[in-house]
Design a protein around this motif. Structure first.
Motif, PDB file in Angstrom:
ATOM      1  N   PHE A   1      -5.569  -1.876  -5.658  1.00 30.23           N
ATOM      2  CA  PHE A   1      -6.318  -0.571  -5.280  1.00 30.23           C
ATOM      3  C   PHE A   1      -6.269  -0.505  -3.579  1.00 30.23           C
ATOM      4  CE2 PHE A   1      -8.796  -2.396  -8.389  1.00 30.23           C
ATOM      5  CZ  PHE A   1      -8.065  -1.462  -9.822  1.00 30.23           C
ATOM      6  N   ASP A   2      -5.381  -1.279  -3.235  1.00 34.61           N
ATOM      7  CA  ASP A   2      -4.608  -1.083  -1.257  1.00 34.61           C
ATOM      8  C   ASP A   2      -4.563   0.895  -1.224  1.00 34.61           C
ATOM      9  OD1 ASP A   2      -6.075  -3.628  -1.035  1.00 34.61           O
ATOM     10  OD2 ASP A   2      -3.725  -4.567  -0.818  1.00 34.61           O
ATOM     11  N   MET A   3      -5.040   1.034  -0.618  1.00 39.47           N
ATOM     12  CA  MET A   3      -4.103   2.525  -0.143  1.00 39.47           C
ATOM     13  C   MET A   3      -2.654   2.490   1.192  1.00 39.47           C
ATOM     14  SD  MET A   3      -5.538   5.040  -2.151  1.00 39.47           S
ATOM     15  CE  MET A   3      -4.561   6.369  -1.374  1.00 39.47           C
ATOM     16  N   TYR A   4      -2.254   2.849   1.531  1.00 35.55           N
ATOM     17  CA  TYR A   4      -1.087   3.473   2.442  1.00 35.55           C
ATOM     18  C   TYR A   4      -0.551   4.238   3.209  1.00 35.55           C
ATOM     19  CZ  TYR A   4       0.410  -1.713  -0.154  1.00 35.55           C
ATOM     20  OH  TYR A   4      -0.278  -2.153  -0.400  1.00 35.55           O
ATOM     21  N   GLY A   5      -0.059   3.877   4.358  1.00 37.71           N
ATOM     22  CA  GLY A   5       0.195   5.357   4.768  1.00 37.71           C
ATOM     23  C   GLY A   5       1.634   4.955   5.123  1.00 37.71           C
ATOM     24  N   VAL A   6       2.401   5.762   4.728  1.00 37.61           N
ATOM     25  CA  VAL A   6       3.698   5.437   4.154  1.00 37.61           C
ATOM     26  C   VAL A   6       4.938   6.248   5.702  1.00 37.61           C
ATOM     27  CG1 VAL A   6       6.110   4.723   3.578  1.00 37.61           C
ATOM     28  CG2 VAL A   6       3.672   4.531   2.402  1.00 37.61           C
ATOM     29  N   TYR A   7       5.834   6.062   6.743  1.00 36.79           N
ATOM     30  CA  TYR A   7       6.325   6.108   7.962  1.00 36.79           C
ATOM     31  C   TYR A   7       7.476   6.360   7.142  1.00 36.79           C
ATOM     32  CZ  TYR A   7       2.139   6.960   9.832  1.00 36.79           C
ATOM     33  OH  TYR A   7       0.999   7.094  10.228  1.00 36.79           O
TER      34      TYR A   7
ATOM     35  N   ASN B   1      10.711   7.625  -8.511  1.00 40.88           N
ATOM     36  CA  ASN B   1       9.674   8.671  -7.562  1.00 40.88           C
ATOM     37  C   ASN B   1       9.042   7.571  -6.560  1.00 40.88           C
ATOM     38  OD1 ASN B   1      10.662  10.977  -9.162  1.00 40.88           O
ATOM     39  ND2 ASN B   1       8.271  11.236 -10.499  1.00 40.88           N
ATOM     40  N   ALA B   2       9.516   6.631  -6.469  1.00 41.14           N
ATOM     41  CA  ALA B   2       8.693   5.289  -5.198  1.00 41.14           C
ATOM     42  C   ALA B   2       9.733   5.519  -4.154  1.00 41.14           C
ATOM     43  CB  ALA B   2       8.085   4.051  -5.940  1.00 41.14           C
ATOM     44  N   ILE B   3       8.710   5.262  -2.566  1.00 43.93           N
ATOM     45  CA  ILE B   3       9.424   4.692  -1.850  1.00 43.93           C
ATOM     46  C   ILE B   3       9.839   3.594  -1.943  1.00 43.93           C
ATOM     47  CG2 ILE B   3       9.480   4.135   0.713  1.00 43.93           C
ATOM     48  CD1 ILE B   3       7.547   6.694   0.409  1.00 43.93           C
TER      49      ILE B   3
ATOM     50  N   ILE C   1      10.672   1.418   7.425  1.00 39.13           N
ATOM     51  CA  ILE C   1       9.983   2.248   6.341  1.00 39.13           C
ATOM     52  C   ILE C   1       9.172   1.071   6.606  1.00 39.13           C
ATOM     53  CG2 ILE C   1       8.585   2.061   4.229  1.00 39.13           C
ATOM     54  CD1 ILE C   1      11.242   2.819   2.796  1.00 39.13           C
ATOM     55  N   ASP C   2       8.134   1.876   7.715  1.00 39.97           N
ATOM     56  CA  ASP C   2       7.053   1.287   8.606  1.00 39.97           C
ATOM     57  C   ASP C   2       5.678   1.753   7.386  1.00 39.97           C
ATOM     58  OD1 ASP C   2       8.857   0.314  10.860  1.00 39.97           O
ATOM     59  OD2 ASP C   2       7.885   2.226  11.176  1.00 39.97           O
ATOM     60  N   PHE C   3       4.258   1.110   7.576  1.00 46.42           N
ATOM     61  CA  PHE C   3       3.241   2.221   6.995  1.00 46.42           C
ATOM     62  C   PHE C   3       1.742   0.965   6.843  1.00 46.42           C
ATOM     63  CE2 PHE C   3       4.885  -1.991   4.300  1.00 46.42           C
ATOM     64  CZ  PHE C   3       3.835  -2.966   3.950  1.00 46.42           C
ATOM     65  N   GLU C   4       1.260   1.317   6.885  1.00 44.56           N
ATOM     66  CA  GLU C   4      -0.381   1.077   7.127  1.00 44.56           C
ATOM     67  C   GLU C   4      -1.095   0.809   5.910  1.00 44.56           C
ATOM     68  OE1 GLU C   4      -1.367   4.688  10.358  1.00 44.56           O
ATOM     69  OE2 GLU C   4      -1.936   4.901   7.765  1.00 44.56           O
ATOM     70  N   LYS C   5      -1.822  -0.278   5.838  1.00 44.45           N
ATOM     71  CA  LYS C   5      -1.800  -0.592   4.792  1.00 44.45           C
ATOM     72  C   LYS C   5      -3.847  -0.792   4.818  1.00 44.45           C
ATOM     73  CE  LYS C   5      -2.284  -4.324   1.720  1.00 44.45           C
ATOM     74  NZ  LYS C   5      -1.324  -6.459   1.583  1.00 44.45           N
ATOM     75  N   TYR C   6      -4.353   0.138   3.511  1.00 45.78           N
ATOM     76  CA  TYR C   6      -5.681  -0.271   3.549  1.00 45.78           C
ATOM     77  C   TYR C   6      -6.605  -0.919   2.944  1.00 45.78           C
ATOM     78  CZ  TYR C   6      -5.066   4.002   7.307  1.00 45.78           C
ATOM     79  OH  TYR C   6      -3.864   4.536   8.628  1.00 45.78           O
ATOM     80  N   SER C   7      -6.392  -1.874   3.693  1.00 48.17           N
ATOM     81  CA  SER C   7      -7.174  -3.140   2.063  1.00 48.17           C
ATOM     82  C   SER C   7      -8.875  -2.392   2.325  1.00 48.17           C
ATOM     83  CB  SER C   7      -7.021  -4.488   2.765  1.00 48.17           C
ATOM     84  OG  SER C   7      -5.162  -4.690   2.324  1.00 48.17           O
TER      85      SER C   7
END
Length: 147
Positions: free
Chosen positions: A54-60, A84-86, A129-135
């Motif tokens: 259920f983590d949310m991500y901000g993907v760059y 359709n996924a990164i 690909i960089d990303f923020e992970k919000y757990s």
């Protein structure tokens, strides 16, 4: 900060194209609106093949060049199928972490990242690909792809 290897991670969500110069001005910034659109349009509910994570991500991703160029930002969740996924595969990351109140910790963490790479650092950014992970509500991990 620590180095981690991501064997395979698939993320899907809602995207926009922006750059850091646009994000400095509230008139041209798109990232905050992207997060609001993700919630308002119930993109989570419309996402197929969600994982049980259920983590949310901000993907760059899709960097035009470097820290000064355009890039794609995606608010995403983990999915189980690549359609359709990164797709992140076999990538090394330098992981920066912060705890505290949102959005302050996000801004502080990115400042730390920019300062780290602006100086002579041990690692070089790959701009893949960089990303923020919000757990958790008060914690962020930002994964920066490295060579």
């Amino acid at each position: 900060m620590v180095v981690r290897e991501i064997d395979k991670l698939m993320l899907s969500g809602l995207s926009v194209i922006t750059n850091n110069e646009n994000e400095k001005d509230t008139e041209t910034a798109k990232i905050v609106q992207l997060w609001e659109d993700y919630q308002d349009k119930n993109i989570l509910g419309a996402t197929f093949n969600k994982s049980k994570n259920f983590d949310m991500y901000g993907v760059y991703s899709d960097y035009a060049s470097d820290v000064n160029g355009d890039y794609k930002v995606t608010v995403a969740v983990e999915v189980t199928k690549p359609k359709n996924a990164i797709v992140i595969k076999d990538q090394r990351y330098l992981v920066f972490s912060k705890k505290g109140e949102l959005p302050d910790i996000v801004i502080d963490c990115w400042k730390e990242i920019w300062d780290y790479f602006a100086n002579e650092s041990e690692y070089k950014r790959a701009y893949t690909i960089d990303f923020e992970k919000y757990s958790k509500e008060d914690e962020i991990e930002i994964y920066i792809s490295i060579l």
